[in-house]
Design an enzyme around this catalytic site. Sequence first.
Site, PDB file in Angstrom:
ATOM      1  N   LYS A   1       3.357   5.487  10.076  1.00  0.00           N
ATOM      2  CA  LYS A   1       2.917   4.082  10.124  1.00  0.00           C
ATOM      3  C   LYS A   1       3.438   3.413  11.390  1.00  0.00           C
ATOM      4  O   LYS A   1       3.303   3.956  12.481  1.00  0.00           O
ATOM      5  CB  LYS A   1       3.362   3.355   8.839  1.00  0.00           C
ATOM      6  CG  LYS A   1       2.778   4.013   7.598  1.00  0.00           C
ATOM      7  CD  LYS A   1       2.817   3.154   6.378  1.00  0.00           C
ATOM      8  CE  LYS A   1       2.050   3.833   5.250  1.00  0.00           C
ATOM      9  NZ  LYS A   1       1.958   3.052   4.035  1.00  0.00           N
TER      10      LYS A   1
ATOM     11  N   HIS B   1      -7.461   4.120   6.278  1.00  0.00           N
ATOM     12  CA  HIS B   1      -6.227   3.899   5.521  1.00  0.00           C
ATOM     13  C   HIS B   1      -6.230   2.469   4.985  1.00  0.00           C
ATOM     14  O   HIS B   1      -6.813   1.567   5.605  1.00  0.00           O
ATOM     15  CB  HIS B   1      -5.014   4.123   6.436  1.00  0.00           C
ATOM     16  CG  HIS B   1      -3.729   4.144   5.684  1.00  0.00           C
ATOM     17  ND1 HIS B   1      -3.085   2.990   5.295  1.00  0.00           N
ATOM     18  CD2 HIS B   1      -2.980   5.171   5.210  1.00  0.00           C
ATOM     19  CE1 HIS B   1      -1.989   3.320   4.624  1.00  0.00           C
ATOM     20  NE2 HIS B   1      -1.899   4.635   4.558  1.00  0.00           N
TER      21      HIS B   1
ATOM     22  N   ILE C   1       1.250   1.941  -2.898  1.00  0.00           N
ATOM     23  CA  ILE C   1       1.744   2.318  -1.564  1.00  0.00           C
ATOM     24  C   ILE C   1       3.068   1.621  -1.270  1.00  0.00           C
ATOM     25  O   ILE C   1       3.203   0.411  -1.463  1.00  0.00           O
ATOM     26  CB  ILE C   1       0.688   1.975  -0.482  1.00  0.00           C
ATOM     27  CG1 ILE C   1      -0.513   2.918  -0.611  1.00  0.00           C
ATOM     28  CG2 ILE C   1       1.297   2.064   0.915  1.00  0.00           C
ATOM     29  CD1 ILE C   1      -1.653   2.611   0.348  1.00  0.00           C
TER      30      ILE C   1
ATOM     31  N   GLY D   1       3.559   6.211  -3.116  1.00  0.00           N
ATOM     32  CA  GLY D   1       4.749   6.280  -3.963  1.00  0.00           C
ATOM     33  C   GLY D   1       5.336   7.670  -4.133  1.00  0.00           C
ATOM     34  O   GLY D   1       6.255   7.861  -4.930  1.00  0.00           O
TER      35      GLY D   1
ATOM     36  N   ASN E   1       2.857  10.178   7.329  1.00  0.00           N
ATOM     37  CA  ASN E   1       2.326   9.052   8.099  1.00  0.00           C
ATOM     38  C   ASN E   1       3.505   8.158   8.493  1.00  0.00           C
ATOM     39  O   ASN E   1       4.115   7.520   7.630  1.00  0.00           O
ATOM     40  CB  ASN E   1       1.313   8.285   7.238  1.00  0.00           C
ATOM     41  CG  ASN E   1       0.745   7.080   7.943  1.00  0.00           C
ATOM     42  OD1 ASN E   1       0.998   6.856   9.132  1.00  0.00           O
ATOM     43  ND2 ASN E   1      -0.033   6.279   7.227  1.00  0.00           N
TER      44      ASN E   1
ATOM     45  N   GLU F   1      -5.503   7.161  -2.317  1.00  0.00           N
ATOM     46  CA  GLU F   1      -4.268   6.371  -2.326  1.00  0.00           C
ATOM     47  C   GLU F   1      -4.531   5.013  -2.977  1.00  0.00           C
ATOM     48  O   GLU F   1      -5.145   4.130  -2.354  1.00  0.00           O
ATOM     49  CB  GLU F   1      -3.781   6.092  -0.893  1.00  0.00           C
ATOM     50  CG  GLU F   1      -3.292   7.284  -0.145  1.00  0.00           C
ATOM     51  CD  GLU F   1      -2.348   6.877   0.990  1.00  0.00           C
ATOM     52  OE1 GLU F   1      -1.314   7.512   1.110  1.00  0.00           O
ATOM     53  OE2 GLU F   1      -2.643   5.905   1.719  1.00  0.00           O
TER      54      GLU F   1
HETATM   55  O1  G3P Z   1      -0.308   6.950   4.317  1.00  0.00           O
HETATM   56  C1  G3P Z   1       0.639   7.145   3.338  1.00  0.00           C
HETATM   57  C2  G3P Z   1       0.911   5.957   2.574  1.00  0.00           C
HETATM   58  O2  G3P Z   1       0.056   4.912   2.587  1.00  0.00           O
HETATM   59  C3  G3P Z   1       1.737   6.100   1.371  1.00  0.00           C
HETATM   60  O3  G3P Z   1       2.855   5.346   1.653  1.00  0.00           O
HETATM   61  O4  G3P Z   1       5.177   4.760   1.506  1.00  0.00           O
HETATM   62  O5  G3P Z   1       3.837   5.059  -0.562  1.00  0.00           O
HETATM   63  O6  G3P Z   1       4.444   7.043   0.812  1.00  0.00           O
HETATM   64  P1  G3P Z   1       4.152   5.571   0.795  1.00  0.00           P
END
Ligand code: G3P
Length: 228
Positions: free
Chosen positions: A20, A102, A155, A188, A18, A150
């Site tokens: 983002k 999300h 995150i 994470g 993602n 998630e």
């Molecule tokens: O959509 C993936 C996300 O929300 C996780 O983010 O930066 O923790 O990999 P990250």
Amino acid sequence: MSVKDKSIMSNERRLIINVKHYENAVGKRAKNFFKSLPGSNSFDGWQIHYAIGAYDLYLAKEFSDKVFIAQHVDPNGYGAFTGRISMEMLIDSKINGSLINHSECRVSSGIIEKVIAKARNMEFDLVVCAENIDEVTSFAKSGARIVAYEPPELIGGNISVSTEKPDIIAKAANICENNDSRLIVGAGIKTGRDISISLKLGAVGGLVASGVVLSSNPADAITSLINI
Ligand code: G3P
């Protein structure tokens, strides 16, 4: 190969990257970013999907080796729906999948139900994000084919969902399996070990953002997540 043909087969593992709204991967920098990344079928048994924003949907017509999904989709079709993103429009743009709900783009349970039902009718590859086990249960029972667990507090950090929430992943995977759904996990995730633990707990893949997009070498970061 049609967009539908490129969607994930039921026994494949999936890594969703993602992007983002990270500056190095969107808008005028998006093409260069994606040029450096592996194609969607570059790794045996794995499908890599790239989740992009509405402003970059054109990428799907430029990169035939990659599968793009949207970061969000609305339940409406064509018509007077200002600012919405419909499945119809995405499919026209060669995008046959999307995240929904999300943590950074939450929607109501009513909308989620509508989108799940529509996605099933249209064979659209929908990934419904869930913040906790209750949401995993509810979305799996509502017919979501893929649920992404998630925990929001992890995150963007360096503690991964797989090391912090193993019991929930195992439970969520079980619930998904019993409802003809599949589980991926995110938050994470930075290493192949994080992915490998998640798979052992019953997930079929990962949803990753900062570990790849903000890495000094995003292509290597993808390889190290998958070569496990
Ligand atoms: O959509 C993936 C996300 O929300 C996780 O983010 O930066 O923790 O990999 P990250």
